[in-house]
Design a protein around this motif. Sequence first.
Motif, mmCIF file in Angstrom:
data_model
loop_
_atom_site.group_PDB
_atom_site.id
_atom_site.type_symbol
_atom_site.label_atom_id
_atom_site.label_comp_id
_atom_site.label_asym_id
_atom_site.label_seq_id
_atom_site.Cartn_x
_atom_site.Cartn_y
_atom_site.Cartn_z
ATOM 1 N N UNK A 4 13.554 13.080 -18.734
ATOM 2 C CA UNK A 4 12.923 12.343 -17.639
ATOM 3 C C UNK A 4 12.760 10.863 -17.989
ATOM 4 N N UNK A 5 12.659 10.563 -19.276
ATOM 5 C CA UNK A 5 12.514 9.177 -19.731
ATOM 6 C C UNK A 5 13.860 8.468 -19.804
ATOM 7 N N UNK A 6 14.871 9.160 -20.346
ATOM 8 C CA UNK A 6 16.142 8.478 -20.602
ATOM 9 C C UNK A 6 17.081 8.479 -19.404
ATOM 10 N N UNK A 7 17.030 9.531 -18.579
ATOM 11 C CA UNK A 7 18.024 9.646 -17.513
ATOM 12 C C UNK A 7 17.989 8.497 -16.512
ATOM 13 N N UNK A 8 16.823 8.077 -16.021
ATOM 14 C CA UNK A 8 16.837 6.974 -15.056
ATOM 15 C C UNK A 8 17.495 5.703 -15.595
ATOM 16 N N UNK A 9 17.364 5.479 -16.888
ATOM 17 C CA UNK A 9 17.942 4.268 -17.481
ATOM 18 C C UNK A 9 19.445 4.390 -17.695
ATOM 19 N N UNK A 10 19.930 5.617 -17.901
ATOM 20 C CA UNK A 10 21.329 5.819 -18.274
ATOM 21 C C UNK A 10 22.208 6.358 -17.157
ATOM 22 N N UNK A 38 29.931 8.159 -26.688
ATOM 23 C CA UNK A 38 29.059 9.335 -26.807
ATOM 24 C C UNK A 38 27.734 8.942 -27.447
ATOM 25 N N UNK A 39 26.640 9.493 -26.931
ATOM 26 C CA UNK A 39 25.342 9.319 -27.585
ATOM 27 C C UNK A 39 25.399 10.134 -28.888
ATOM 28 N N UNK A 40 25.492 9.438 -30.006
ATOM 29 C CA UNK A 40 25.873 10.106 -31.253
ATOM 30 C C UNK A 40 25.369 9.300 -32.442
ATOM 31 N N UNK A 41 25.129 9.997 -33.551
ATOM 32 C CA UNK A 41 24.719 9.323 -34.776
ATOM 33 C C UNK A 41 23.407 8.588 -34.601
ATOM 34 N N UNK A 42 23.398 7.316 -34.978
ATOM 35 C CA UNK A 42 22.188 6.508 -34.845
ATOM 36 C C UNK A 42 22.071 5.833 -33.482
ATOM 37 N N UNK A 43 23.135 5.870 -32.694
ATOM 38 C CA UNK A 43 23.081 5.218 -31.381
ATOM 39 C C UNK A 43 22.662 6.245 -30.327
ATOM 40 N N UNK A 44 21.372 6.612 -30.388
ATOM 41 C CA UNK A 44 20.832 7.635 -29.485
ATOM 42 C C UNK A 44 19.528 7.195 -28.823
ATOM 43 N N UNK A 45 19.047 6.026 -29.174
ATOM 44 C CA UNK A 45 17.807 5.547 -28.568
ATOM 45 C C UNK A 45 18.125 4.851 -27.247
ATOM 46 N N UNK A 46 17.330 5.146 -26.253
ATOM 47 C CA UNK A 46 17.566 4.667 -24.889
ATOM 48 C C UNK A 46 17.783 3.161 -24.824
ATOM 49 N N UNK A 47 16.902 2.395 -25.428
ATOM 50 C CA UNK A 47 16.982 0.939 -25.309
ATOM 51 C C UNK A 47 18.253 0.376 -25.951
#
Length: 309
Positions: free
Chosen positions: A225-231, A184-193
């Motif tokens: 729009x920024x994160x979805x293409x990468x994920x 899950x995108x959660x806590x501190x692990x939420x940045x795209x890179x």
Amino acid sequence: MASPIHHNENGTSRRDFLKTTIVSASAVAFGFTMKKKKAPRLSFSTLGCPKWTLEQVIQTASVNGYQGVEFRGLEGELFLPKRPEFSSAVSDTVTKFAAKDIKICGLGSSAALHHADAATRAKNLDEGKQFIDLAHKLSCPYVRIFPNNLPKDQDKQQTLNLITEGLLELARHAKESNVTVLLETHGDLVYKDDLVQVMKNAEHPNVGLIWDIFNMWSVTGETPATVFPALKKYIRHTHIKDAIKNGDKFDYVFIGKGIVPLTEAIGALNSSGYQGFYSFEWEKMWHPEIAEPELAFPDYPKSMKKYFS
């Protein structure tokens, strides 16, 4: 003078017939057919109803048109194997959900993979494995794991490596069970890179991602729009919630009443052909002051309609 419109015995005009034939032929030529778009699959997390019994959960899902339920605890107990509904009476639970044609679409474990201490790490991995085994018994496709706040006294790259290694260990455990472990995108692990790095390094058929739109956007400010293409290639499940800004914090509100960019996010998912659940995560367990589930859960399917109109 215009030519008269000729109708066949079914009342269809020759002009309409030709128009339909031409459109259908064009569709075939370009490799697509005219199919009715599937309705979105909606679920809710039991995080939103921490005092409810299993029967209340099933009844609410059935009456309000949900297709799935995501279990994050039951009657306040987060470790599901402690509950008889998920141990001695697990077959009865499966039967009850099947009778209402509702899918148990996910199990939310408390397994956190960011710990370096060997004993703590082993305990969390063991919980993840127990949830995978339970999911297999329930014919449930997903088990959620997460990191929370990344340790400040630990090198960030070391922590990301630990999370990656943990995902792969759980994936190997899940390999024969048709269960997928979802970060899950959660806590501190939420940045795209950071997420892309972990998911690339943990690439495995039994590893995927839960996109919690609010968790990411509220911390990073990165737009869907920024994160979805990468994920998008990793996303198997989503958590949907809305909120308004209140000073330096957010307050949860019903869907469509806040400022979370849900239109952009859901539009991206829908356009991509996403077939997973849109799971309502009403965090009543952690925020007892928010509205009761008796109000929140009936509202969600109604509020979600505008995103798919």
